[in-house]
Design a protein around this motif. Structure first.
Motif, PDB file in Angstrom:
ATOM      1  N   VAL A  24       0.851  -1.180   0.000  1.00  0.00           N
ATOM      2  CA  VAL A  24       0.000   0.000   0.000  1.00  0.00           C
ATOM      3  C   VAL A  24       0.885   1.227   0.000  1.00  0.00           C
ATOM      4  O   VAL A  24       1.825   1.326   0.774  1.00  0.00           O
ATOM      5  CB  VAL A  24      -0.911   0.024   1.251  1.00  0.00           C
ATOM      6  N   ALA A  25       0.579   2.169  -0.878  1.00  0.00           N
ATOM      7  CA  ALA A  25       1.347   3.406  -0.926  1.00  0.00           C
ATOM      8  C   ALA A  25       1.094   4.217   0.330  1.00  0.00           C
ATOM      9  O   ALA A  25       0.046   4.129   0.935  1.00  0.00           O
ATOM     10  CB  ALA A  25       0.940   4.211  -2.159  1.00  0.00           C
ATOM     11  N   GLY A  26       2.051   5.025   0.713  1.00  0.00           N
ATOM     12  CA  GLY A  26       1.919   5.861   1.901  1.00  0.00           C
ATOM     13  C   GLY A  26       0.885   6.949   1.699  1.00  0.00           C
ATOM     14  O   GLY A  26       0.474   7.233   0.576  1.00  0.00           O
ATOM     15  N   PRO A  27       0.458   7.597   2.795  1.00  0.00           N
ATOM     16  CA  PRO A  27      -0.588   8.623   2.722  1.00  0.00           C
ATOM     17  C   PRO A  27      -0.253   9.751   1.768  1.00  0.00           C
ATOM     18  O   PRO A  27      -1.122  10.333   1.161  1.00  0.00           O
ATOM     19  CB  PRO A  27      -0.687   9.145   4.158  1.00  0.00           C
ATOM     20  N   ASP A  68      -3.336  -4.180  -5.422  1.00  0.00           N
ATOM     21  CA  ASP A  68      -2.180  -3.335  -5.684  1.00  0.00           C
ATOM     22  C   ASP A  68      -1.379  -3.970  -6.812  1.00  0.00           C
ATOM     23  O   ASP A  68      -0.659  -4.944  -6.596  1.00  0.00           O
ATOM     24  CB  ASP A  68      -1.325  -3.216  -4.426  1.00  0.00           C
ATOM     25  N   PRO A  69      -1.493  -3.436  -8.036  1.00  0.00           N
ATOM     26  CA  PRO A  69      -0.788  -4.024  -9.171  1.00  0.00           C
ATOM     27  C   PRO A  69       0.728  -3.928  -9.059  1.00  0.00           C
ATOM     28  O   PRO A  69       1.441  -4.649  -9.745  1.00  0.00           O
ATOM     29  CB  PRO A  69      -1.309  -3.227 -10.370  1.00  0.00           C
ATOM     30  N   ALA A  70       1.248  -3.081  -8.168  1.00  0.00           N
ATOM     31  CA  ALA A  70       2.690  -2.926  -8.017  1.00  0.00           C
ATOM     32  C   ALA A  70       3.300  -3.953  -7.056  1.00  0.00           C
ATOM     33  O   ALA A  70       4.510  -4.092  -6.984  1.00  0.00           O
ATOM     34  CB  ALA A  70       3.010  -1.515  -7.517  1.00  0.00           C
ATOM     35  N   ALA A  71       2.479  -4.666  -6.336  1.00  0.00           N
ATOM     36  CA  ALA A  71       2.979  -5.634  -5.355  1.00  0.00           C
ATOM     37  C   ALA A  71       3.348  -6.953  -6.030  1.00  0.00           C
ATOM     38  O   ALA A  71       2.960  -7.225  -7.166  1.00  0.00           O
ATOM     39  CB  ALA A  71       1.909  -5.885  -4.297  1.00  0.00           C
ATOM     40  N   GLU A  72       4.075  -7.773  -5.290  1.00  0.00           N
ATOM     41  CA  GLU A  72       4.376  -9.100  -5.791  1.00  0.00           C
ATOM     42  C   GLU A  72       3.054  -9.811  -6.041  1.00  0.00           C
ATOM     43  O   GLU A  72       2.083  -9.602  -5.323  1.00  0.00           O
ATOM     44  CB  GLU A  72       5.205  -9.879  -4.770  1.00  0.00           C
ATOM     45  N   GLU A  73       3.036 -10.673  -7.039  1.00  0.00           N
ATOM     46  CA  GLU A  73       1.783 -11.289  -7.472  1.00  0.00           C
ATOM     47  C   GLU A  73       1.011 -11.948  -6.335  1.00  0.00           C
ATOM     48  O   GLU A  73      -0.198 -11.785  -6.216  1.00  0.00           O
ATOM     49  CB  GLU A  73       2.045 -12.314  -8.582  1.00  0.00           C
ATOM     50  N   MET A  75       0.805 -11.156  -3.357  1.00  0.00           N
ATOM     51  CA  MET A  75       0.352 -10.183  -2.362  1.00  0.00           C
ATOM     52  C   MET A  75      -0.524  -9.083  -2.964  1.00  0.00           C
ATOM     53  O   MET A  75      -0.803  -8.095  -2.308  1.00  0.00           O
ATOM     54  CB  MET A  75       1.559  -9.528  -1.687  1.00  0.00           C
ATOM     55  N   ARG A  76      -0.987  -9.245  -4.177  1.00  0.00           N
ATOM     56  CA  ARG A  76      -1.715  -8.169  -4.849  1.00  0.00           C
ATOM     57  C   ARG A  76      -3.109  -7.911  -4.304  1.00  0.00           C
ATOM     58  O   ARG A  76      -3.524  -6.776  -4.183  1.00  0.00           O
ATOM     59  CB  ARG A  76      -1.795  -8.444  -6.347  1.00  0.00           C
ATOM     60  N   ASP A  77      -3.865  -8.945  -4.018  1.00  0.00           N
ATOM     61  CA  ASP A  77      -5.230  -8.747  -3.524  1.00  0.00           C
ATOM     62  C   ASP A  77      -5.181  -8.354  -2.052  1.00  0.00           C
ATOM     63  O   ASP A  77      -4.707  -9.105  -1.210  1.00  0.00           O
ATOM     64  CB  ASP A  77      -6.072 -10.004  -3.706  1.00  0.00           C
ATOM     65  N   LEU A  78      -5.681  -7.146  -1.761  1.00  0.00           N
ATOM     66  CA  LEU A  78      -5.605  -6.582  -0.418  1.00  0.00           C
ATOM     67  C   LEU A  78      -6.832  -6.875   0.425  1.00  0.00           C
ATOM     68  O   LEU A  78      -6.733  -7.228   1.593  1.00  0.00           O
ATOM     69  CB  LEU A  78      -5.424  -5.064  -0.497  1.00  0.00           C
ATOM     70  N   LEU A  79      -8.002  -6.682  -0.167  1.00  0.00           N
ATOM     71  CA  LEU A  79      -9.238  -6.880   0.573  1.00  0.00           C
ATOM     72  C   LEU A  79     -10.391  -7.103  -0.376  1.00  0.00           C
ATOM     73  O   LEU A  79     -10.315  -6.799  -1.556  1.00  0.00           O
ATOM     74  CB  LEU A  79      -9.532  -5.689   1.496  1.00  0.00           C
ATOM     75  N   THR A  80     -11.459  -7.641   0.186  1.00  0.00           N
ATOM     76  CA  THR A  80     -12.696  -7.872  -0.548  1.00  0.00           C
ATOM     77  C   THR A  80     -13.796  -7.079   0.138  1.00  0.00           C
ATOM     78  O   THR A  80     -13.834  -6.996   1.368  1.00  0.00           O
ATOM     79  CB  THR A  80     -13.063  -9.370  -0.554  1.00  0.00           C
ATOM     80  N   SER A 168      -6.640  -9.399   3.440  1.00  0.00           N
ATOM     81  CA  SER A 168      -5.716 -10.514   3.297  1.00  0.00           C
ATOM     82  C   SER A 168      -4.933 -10.622   4.599  1.00  0.00           C
ATOM     83  O   SER A 168      -5.005  -9.740   5.456  1.00  0.00           O
ATOM     84  CB  SER A 168      -4.759 -10.251   2.140  1.00  0.00           C
ATOM     85  N   GLY A 169      -4.150 -11.623   4.732  1.00  0.00           N
ATOM     86  CA  GLY A 169      -3.367 -11.812   5.940  1.00  0.00           C
ATOM     87  C   GLY A 169      -2.062 -11.056   5.972  1.00  0.00           C
ATOM     88  O   GLY A 169      -1.375 -11.046   6.989  1.00  0.00           O
ATOM     89  N   PHE A 170      -1.705 -10.406   4.882  1.00  0.00           N
ATOM     90  CA  PHE A 170      -0.466  -9.643   4.830  1.00  0.00           C
ATOM     91  C   PHE A 170      -0.680  -8.238   5.376  1.00  0.00           C
ATOM     92  O   PHE A 170      -1.793  -7.706   5.350  1.00  0.00           O
ATOM     93  CB  PHE A 170       0.053  -9.576   3.397  1.00  0.00           C
ATOM     94  N   GLY A 171       0.364  -7.613   5.845  1.00  0.00           N
ATOM     95  CA  GLY A 171       0.278  -6.291   6.448  1.00  0.00           C
ATOM     96  C   GLY A 171      -0.308  -5.234   5.543  1.00  0.00           C
ATOM     97  O   GLY A 171      -1.071  -4.371   6.000  1.00  0.00           O
ATOM     98  N   ASN A 172       0.009  -5.268   4.253  1.00  0.00           N
ATOM     99  CA  ASN A 172      -0.538  -4.249   3.346  1.00  0.00           C
ATOM    100  C   ASN A 172      -2.044  -4.410   3.172  1.00  0.00           C
ATOM    101  O   ASN A 172      -2.763  -3.428   3.004  1.00  0.00           O
ATOM    102  CB  ASN A 172       0.198  -4.227   2.015  1.00  0.00           C
ATOM    103  N   GLY A 173      -2.552  -5.604   3.263  1.00  0.00           N
ATOM    104  CA  GLY A 173      -3.999  -5.830   3.201  1.00  0.00           C
ATOM    105  C   GLY A 173      -4.687  -5.325   4.457  1.00  0.00           C
ATOM    106  O   GLY A 173      -5.752  -4.714   4.398  1.00  0.00           O
ATOM    107  N   LEU A 174      -4.062  -5.555   5.597  1.00  0.00           N
ATOM    108  CA  LEU A 174      -4.613  -5.082   6.861  1.00  0.00           C
ATOM    109  C   LEU A 174      -4.641  -3.552   6.872  1.00  0.00           C
ATOM    110  O   LEU A 174      -5.643  -2.950   7.265  1.00  0.00           O
ATOM    111  CB  LEU A 174      -3.796  -5.627   8.034  1.00  0.00           C
TER     112      LEU A 174
END
Length: 189
Positions: A24-27, A68-73, A75-80, A168-174
């Motif tokens: 996730v990009a910063g604020p 996030d299309p810039a993340a590793e494949e 880890m791309r899906d952040l949330l539903t 997702s369970g990864f920090g960027n998803g949280l």
């Protein structure tokens, strides 16, 4: 609007597990993003560069995935995000596993290990319920880890419809889910 962009979405997280997120990009990098069809009925803030796409057909027409299309494949899906007809506790029980235990306390049955207490909250004048649970994550190098992630499950309702958000369970998803939940608002179609 405090640096975040508004994205119209209708969805409630109704996945029985966590999705895998992306960075996730910063604020400071928040910007306006393309908006999905207004028929979804909810909007929330998200970081610039993140994208919305429809869920698979079996998840229903009022479902979107933030990625996030810039993340590793992996880890791309952040949330539903899924929107369901019905009041808060009904949708929370059916779609997020939030049920009352023998003592009357609201707990979630989703996640790994023991049930987790659900907390009530309010956002933009609407009632919500949320729980942070241990969940599984996978990556191509180390494989599946049954409880290595933390997934946020949240349900917010206007009384007639409820939106479920599941990270997702990864920090960027949280992080993305926390931002979405803090800013969720119902829109008129």
């Amino acid at each position: 609007m405090n640096g975040f962009s508004v994205v119209a979405v209708v969805a409630a997280l109704g996945l029985a597990g966590c999705q895998e997120p992306a960075a996730v990009a910063g604020p400071e990098a928040h910007q306006a993003a393309p908006q999905p069809p207004a028929a979804l009925g909810v909007a929330f803030d998200k970081a610039a560069g993140l994208q919305m796409r429809p869920c698979d057909e079996e998840m229903g027409p009022r479902c979107m995935i933030l990625s996030d299309p810039a993340a590793e494949e992996f880890m791309r899906d952040l949330l539903t995000v899924q929107v369901h007809a019905g009041p808060l506790e009904t949708v929370a029980a059916e779609e997020a596993g939030f049920v009352r235990n023998a003592g009357g306390r609201l707990m979630t049955t989703y996640g790994r290990f023991e049930p987790v207490a659900v907390e009530a909250f309010e956002v933009n004048g609407k009632s919500g319920l949320r729980a942070l649970v241990a969940c599984g994550i996978s990556d191509p190098e180390t494989g599946f880890h049954a409880a290595a992630g933390e997934c946020l499950w949240a349900v917010v309702s206007d009384g007639a419809q409820s939106v479920v958000i599941s990270s997702s369970g990864f920090g960027n998803g949280l992080d993305a889910a926390e931002t979405a939940v803090r800013s969720i608002r119902f829109t008129t179609d």
